[in-house]
Write a protein that holds these residues in place. Structure first.
Motif, PDB file in Angstrom:
ATOM      1  N   SER A 254      32.144  51.723  33.530  1.00 34.72           N
ATOM      2  CA  SER A 254      32.086  52.431  34.568  1.00 34.72           C
ATOM      3  C   SER A 254      30.777  52.500  35.330  1.00 34.72           C
ATOM      4  CB  SER A 254      32.511  53.748  34.428  1.00 34.72           C
ATOM      5  OG  SER A 254      33.729  53.868  33.712  1.00 34.72           O
ATOM      6  N   VAL A 359      36.388  49.270  33.527  1.00 35.24           N
ATOM      7  CA  VAL A 359      36.539  50.199  34.488  1.00 35.24           C
ATOM      8  C   VAL A 359      37.852  50.577  34.299  1.00 35.24           C
ATOM      9  CG1 VAL A 359      34.819  49.215  36.113  1.00 35.24           C
ATOM     10  CG2 VAL A 359      37.048  48.324  36.061  1.00 35.24           C
ATOM     11  N   ASP A 361      41.215  52.152  36.261  1.00 31.91           N
ATOM     12  CA  ASP A 361      41.865  51.869  37.470  1.00 31.91           C
ATOM     13  C   ASP A 361      42.074  53.330  38.536  1.00 31.91           C
ATOM     14  OD1 ASP A 361      43.881  53.143  36.331  1.00 31.91           O
ATOM     15  OD2 ASP A 361      45.503  51.758  36.679  1.00 31.91           O
ATOM     16  N   MET A 368      37.361  48.879  42.978  1.00 31.48           N
ATOM     17  CA  MET A 368      37.623  47.732  42.318  1.00 31.48           C
ATOM     18  C   MET A 368      36.846  46.415  42.880  1.00 31.48           C
ATOM     19  SD  MET A 368      39.035  47.268  39.381  1.00 31.48           S
ATOM     20  CE  MET A 368      39.818  48.826  39.488  1.00 31.48           C
ATOM     21  N   ALA A 371      33.464  45.938  41.411  1.00 36.84           N
ATOM     22  CA  ALA A 371      33.604  45.174  40.105  1.00 36.84           C
ATOM     23  C   ALA A 371      33.637  43.929  40.113  1.00 36.84           C
ATOM     24  CB  ALA A 371      34.707  45.989  38.929  1.00 36.84           C
ATOM     25  N   ARG A 384      37.157  44.293  32.590  1.00 34.02           N
ATOM     26  CA  ARG A 384      38.457  44.474  32.035  1.00 34.02           C
ATOM     27  C   ARG A 384      38.705  45.725  32.765  1.00 34.02           C
ATOM     28  NH1 ARG A 384      38.799  40.198  31.443  1.00 34.02           N
ATOM     29  NH2 ARG A 384      39.125  38.725  29.358  1.00 34.02           N
ATOM     30  N   VAL A 385      40.047  45.992  33.080  1.00 34.48           N
ATOM     31  CA  VAL A 385      40.470  47.264  33.888  1.00 34.48           C
ATOM     32  C   VAL A 385      41.261  48.111  33.009  1.00 34.48           C
ATOM     33  CG1 VAL A 385      41.702  48.086  35.858  1.00 34.48           C
ATOM     34  CG2 VAL A 385      40.460  45.879  35.955  1.00 34.48           C
ATOM     35  N   ALA A 440      40.092  39.571  35.742  1.00 30.85           N
ATOM     36  CA  ALA A 440      39.915  41.061  35.690  1.00 30.85           C
ATOM     37  C   ALA A 440      41.428  41.647  36.071  1.00 30.85           C
ATOM     38  CB  ALA A 440      39.005  41.550  36.874  1.00 30.85           C
ATOM     39  N   THR A 444      44.818  44.402  33.453  1.00 27.56           N
ATOM     40  CA  THR A 444      45.563  45.571  33.617  1.00 27.56           C
ATOM     41  C   THR A 444      46.690  45.993  32.808  1.00 27.56           C
ATOM     42  OG1 THR A 444      46.728  45.015  35.585  1.00 27.56           O
ATOM     43  CG2 THR A 444      44.667  45.813  35.866  1.00 27.56           C
TER      44      THR A 444
END
Length: 478
Positions: A254, A359, A361, A368, A371, A384-385, A440, A444
């Motif tokens: 974060s 991070v 979502d 985003m 990032a 990586r989310v 990235a 998710t």
């Protein structure tokens, strides 16, 4: 070589190491003035004084460069500082007026906070997660909790704002199976030293003290895995640039790259740019954040259980940790100094270690896009989310984040499959905005674990399939 010249030459070398290159050059002129007979002997040997100057300067040059410590950071311009402080003073005056009105209207309601003295909540003092220790380095006391085998690779965890070592409670037992985990209270937090002057929290000083801590803790292991969240990750970014020889891998949770962090803070964030500007005025924000029985902690740690059971971490735990004004001043001092610092432009993109940015979502602190921009600054950075997580994914989606950490750190059922030596990630898989954005986004939850494995294998050869590793924590909420 005559003895006089050998002695003088040694003097020049030694002095240049101690005083730096510029002073070494200056000594040439000093010798001309103070010791003319010695200089004349040099002239006879080398025919001209100019040749002597060149030879001495050439000899001193490498020593001067080696001894001179160039800072890895720069500061924003004077105009930016004036603008930032001016806006901060304005909003601080507005906040001060609100505080005065609340005091006049109902002081008991707004300022009658619950007394939180001893004893401390059990979860802060027991040893179920690790051994509590203290170390004092150059007058600065650090408190840290250590778990795992002392012979295992070292992992240092840096907590975020309004937190302490307990913020890593869901990672410590899992990571301790493979690492020697050290969760430290940053200076100004928890049981570590809490100087009140903002000047004690300059980036250079914080990084230097953390380097001393790392060297003292590491022992024979010269490198460590560094994991940071929020403010701790911001400290970690600067630390990696300043001490690349001490870090094998870096995980930022974060917190995007520091050169874009402050410009990209969203207005919807709990700590937006407006609040950071107000933090520049001492005392005002400390009083405001402590109003209404520390209600700001209820908002900031909304993902933490609200029950008052002292054996489990709750919002009441954090209210105890930040129950005094001195507890807030140390934490806010980071915002009073770090916003001015940037990594030198010539160093951006120079990191030669694997980097991971995790991070959520649903994080309202930054977009985003921020990032993704971070990957443009460092080619080794992978994003990586974590689906369904906010600003503290390591506490909100414990299993997912622990798996990401173990994957990035190349941990398999047989242990760690790499040594604490930087390993290169293929450039052709990392260069380009489209490739890194796809890496990235594809991580998710909407793409599923199978897609995540396939993409991760292509972009990061250190990654291992999730299903081949167990990742459980008895303290994890889900």
């Amino acid at each position: 070589m005559p003895g006089h010249f050998s002695d003088a030459f040694t003097l020049f070398q030694t002095t240049s190491v101690y005083f730096g290159n510029k002073s070494g050059r200056a000594l040439v002129n000093v010798v001309q003035t103070v010791t003319p007979p010695l200089w004349e002997q040099f002239s006879v040997m080398f025919r001209t004084k100019q040749m002597i100057k060149q030879r001495i300067v050439q000899a001193i040059e490498p020593y001067g460069k080696r001894s001179k410590h160039e800072p890895c950071f720069t500061e924003v311009s004077l105009l930016d500082k004036l603008q930032f402080y001016s806006i901060g003073i304005f909003w601080a005056l507005v906040t001060l007026m609100k505080i005065i009105i609340c005091w006049l209207w109902n002081p008991k309601k707004h300022f009658g906070n619950k007394k939180r003295d001893k004893p401390a909540p059990t979860c802060l003092t027991d040893s179920s997660l690790g051994t509590h220790s203290y170390i004092k380095l150059k007058g600065v006391k650090f408190h840290y909790v250590e778990a795992g085998n002392a012979e295992s690779p070292l992992m240092i965890c840096l907590h975020g704002f309004l937190d302490c070592w307990i913020g890593w409670r869901f990672q410590m037992l899992t990571m301790a199976q493979h690492f020697r985990v050290v969760a430290v209270d940053l200076k100004g937090f928890g049981d570590s030293e809490k100087p009140q002057r903002p000047g004690m929290y300059k980036v250079e000083q914080i990084v230097k003290e953390l380097a001393e801590f790392t060297k003292a803790i590491a022992g024979e292991n010269k490198k460590c895995v560094l994991v940071g969240h929020d403010m701790g990750a911001l400290v970690g970014w600067f630390f990696v640039y300043s001490n690349p020889d001490l870090v094998a891998r870096f995980v930022s949770i974060s917190c995007p790259h520091p050169n874009i962090y402050w410009e990209e803070l969203l207005h919807s964030a709990s700590l937006n740019k407006k609040m950071v500007q107000q933090f520049q005025v001492p005392d005002v924000m400390e009083n405001m954040l402590m109003m209404n029985d520390l209600a700001f902690i209820d908002t900031f740690h909304a993902h933490v259980l609200a029950h008052p059971n002292s054996e489990m971490v709750s919002r009441e735990t954090y209210k105890f940790v930040f129950s005094r004004k001195v507890d807030w001043t140390g934490a806010l001092n980071y915002f009073r100094t770090f916003w001015k610092a940037r990594v030198r432009s010539d160093l951006v993109g120079s990191l030669d270690i694997p980097l991971l940015l995790i991070v959520g979502d649903k994080d309202q602190s930054f977009s985003m896009e921020t990032a993704i921009k971070s990957t443009e600054l460092e080619d080794k950075l992978i994003v990586r989310v974590v689906g369904g997580a906010g600003h503290a994914p390591h506490q909100e989606a414990v299993h997912h984040v622990n798996k990401l950490l173990l994957t990035f750190l190349a941990v398999n059922p047989n242990g760690i499959s790499y040594s604490l030596v930087p390993q290169k990630i293929p450039q052709n898989q990392q260069n380009g905005l489209v490739n890194r954005m796809f890496g990235a986004i594809s991580s998710t939850y909407t793409y599923g674990n199978q897609m995540l494995e396939n993409v991760t294998r292509k972009s990061d050869p250190l990654a291992l399939p999730y299903r081949n590793r167990g990742c459980t924590s008895p303290l994890a909420p889900r």
